[in-house]
Design a protein around this motif. Structure first.
Motif, short mmCIF file in Angstrom:
data_model
loop_
_atom_site.label_atom_id
_atom_site.label_comp_id
_atom_site.label_asym_id
_atom_site.label_seq_id
_atom_site.Cartn_x
_atom_site.Cartn_y
_atom_site.Cartn_z
N PRO A 1 0.77 -1.24 0.00
CA PRO A 1 0.00 0.00 0.00
C PRO A 1 0.81 1.30 0.00
CG PRO A 1 -0.09 -1.04 2.16
CD PRO A 1 0.57 -2.01 1.24
N ASN A 2 1.93 1.36 0.69
CA ASN A 2 2.57 2.66 0.87
C ASN A 2 3.88 2.84 0.09
OD1 ASN A 2 0.63 2.39 3.16
ND2 ASN A 2 1.28 4.52 3.41
N ILE A 3 4.02 2.04 -0.96
CA ILE A 3 5.11 2.30 -1.89
C ILE A 3 4.53 2.48 -3.29
CG2 ILE A 3 7.02 1.19 -0.66
CD1 ILE A 3 6.59 -1.30 -2.31
N GLU A 4 5.23 3.29 -4.07
CA GLU A 4 4.84 3.48 -5.47
C GLU A 4 6.00 3.02 -6.33
OE1 GLU A 4 2.45 4.18 -8.20
OE2 GLU A 4 1.91 5.85 -6.86
N LEU A 5 5.79 1.95 -7.07
CA LEU A 5 6.86 1.45 -7.95
C LEU A 5 6.90 2.34 -9.19
CD1 LEU A 5 9.06 -0.62 -8.57
CD2 LEU A 5 7.31 -2.06 -9.62
N ALA A 6 7.98 3.14 -9.30
CA ALA A 6 8.04 4.16 -10.35
C ALA A 6 8.92 3.75 -11.52
CB ALA A 6 8.53 5.48 -9.76
N GLY A 7 9.49 2.54 -11.47
CA GLY A 7 10.33 2.12 -12.58
C GLY A 7 11.41 1.16 -12.13
N ILE A 8 12.45 1.06 -12.96
CA ILE A 8 13.55 0.16 -12.62
C ILE A 8 14.88 0.93 -12.65
CG2 ILE A 8 12.33 -1.83 -13.60
CD1 ILE A 8 14.44 -1.79 -15.88
N MET A 9 15.86 0.35 -11.99
CA MET A 9 17.22 0.91 -11.97
C MET A 9 18.18 -0.21 -12.30
SD MET A 9 20.20 1.13 -9.92
CE MET A 9 20.57 1.88 -8.35
N THR A 10 19.23 0.12 -13.04
CA THR A 10 20.25 -0.89 -13.30
C THR A 10 21.62 -0.25 -13.47
OG1 THR A 10 20.65 -2.97 -14.47
CG2 THR A 10 20.24 -1.05 -15.84
N ARG B 1 -0.77 -5.88 -16.18
CA ARG B 1 -1.95 -5.22 -15.66
C ARG B 1 -1.69 -4.53 -14.32
NH1 ARG B 1 -6.27 -9.41 -15.14
NH2 ARG B 1 -4.80 -10.43 -16.54
N PHE B 2 -0.76 -5.08 -13.56
CA PHE B 2 -0.52 -4.52 -12.22
C PHE B 2 0.28 -3.21 -12.25
CE2 PHE B 2 3.04 -7.52 -12.86
CZ PHE B 2 4.11 -6.67 -12.66
N ALA B 3 0.90 -2.89 -13.39
CA ALA B 3 1.75 -1.68 -13.43
C ALA B 3 0.92 -0.42 -13.26
CB ALA B 3 2.51 -1.63 -14.75
N SER B 4 1.41 0.50 -12.46
CA SER B 4 0.65 1.74 -12.23
C SER B 4 1.03 2.79 -13.26
CB SER B 4 0.93 2.27 -10.82
OG SER B 4 2.10 3.08 -10.84
N LYS B 5 0.26 3.86 -13.28
CA LYS B 5 0.53 4.98 -14.19
C LYS B 5 1.88 5.60 -13.91
CE LYS B 5 -2.89 7.79 -13.39
NZ LYS B 5 -3.70 7.11 -12.36
N GLU B 6 2.31 5.47 -12.66
CA GLU B 6 3.56 6.10 -12.24
C GLU B 6 4.79 5.30 -12.67
OE1 GLU B 6 3.49 9.08 -10.82
OE2 GLU B 6 1.31 8.96 -11.03
#
Ligand SMILES: *Cc1c(COP(=O)(O)O)cnc(C)c1O
Length: 239
Positions: free
Chosen positions: A165-174, A203-208
């Motif tokens: 609930p309290n994290i926003e996955l905004a992408g990946i890092m490498t 489907r689970f990916a957010s707009k962010e």
């Protein structure tokens, strides 16, 4: 000696050139200035030259530096009446017992690579009444000594992150492997881009979910060409 101003301008020019080459809009790229090897004075100068995003790879140093910078910037804002927003990014390995300390400081934690770490960030963020932006760190080079989730497990871990609930996955890092071989570096970035697209199409990916953080002083031009939205640049600016 080349001035900080000239080095920053050179980096900007190189980014612009790579954007041109790959038909990208420079506005979609954020440069995180990595401060782990430099002084508070230099960071203040970089801020005056227009830099807004900074990264540290150790929690202790992040705390100390961010606190000092915050004081100086607040004083300057009082004097000038102008507001100045500084964003801190944690880009290095984070231990769970240090999560609580970094949350009040950072805009983004770029180095999340385990379920347990993400759970701790979510729980502590909940206690603090905030949502924390994170990136999933993926090991695209396949080097065993590197942090980051192996490529094959990345989408599954991203899905698990998306339920918290309290994290926003905004992408990946490498991080690319340490090599002068451009082909190896490029392959690593192409890989990261593919994983990014895979997750984005779930489907689970957010707009962010729109960031790919890749590219350091030696390879940021290649990273731009392969789709990076966040660059992490230290020595090209401060060395
Ligand atoms: C130090 C560091 C960078 C910047 O490296 P440079 O080669 O100095 O640009 C980027 N990302 C991470 C994770 C780092 O630790």
């Amino acid at each position: 000696m080349i001035s900080l101003k000239d080095k920053i301008e050179q980096v900007k020019e190189n980014i612009a050139e790579a954007c041109n080459k790959s038909k990208r809009d420079m506005a979609e790229i954020t440069t995180v200035v990595v401060t782990k090897t430099t002084t508070v004075e230099n960071i203040i100068e970089a801020i005056k030259l227009g830099c807004t995003d900074f990264g540290e790879n150790r929690v202790q140093q992040l705390k100390e530096v961010a606190e000092q910078i915050d004081k100086i910037v607040s004083n300057q804002m009082l004097l000038s009446g102008k507001t100045q927003n500084i964003n801190w990014h944690l880009i290095g390995h984070l231990q769970r017992n240090k999560v609580k300390q970094v949350l009040p400081i950072v805009k983004m934690i770029q180095s999340v690579d385990t379920l347990r770490l993400a759970e701790e960030i979510s729980q502590q963020s909940k206690k603090a009444g905030i949502t924390t932006k994170i990136l999933l760190q993926v090991n695209c080079s396949g080097e065993p000594q590197k942090f980051g989730i192996p490529v094959g497990a990345a989408t599954h871990l991203a899905e698990q992150f998306s339920t918290m609930p309290n994290i926003e996955l905004a992408g990946i890092m490498t991080m690319a492997p340490l090599t002068k071989d451009e082909n190896i570096i490029r392959r690593c970035f192409v890989r990261a881009r593919e994983i990014f697209e895979d997750i984005k199409n779930e489907r689970f990916a957010s707009k962010e979910f729109h960031h790919i953080s890749m590219g350091m002083s030696n390879d940021y031009k290649i990273a731009v060409e392969e789709g990076a939205t966040i660059l992490r640049i230290g020595s090209a600016i401060f060395a």
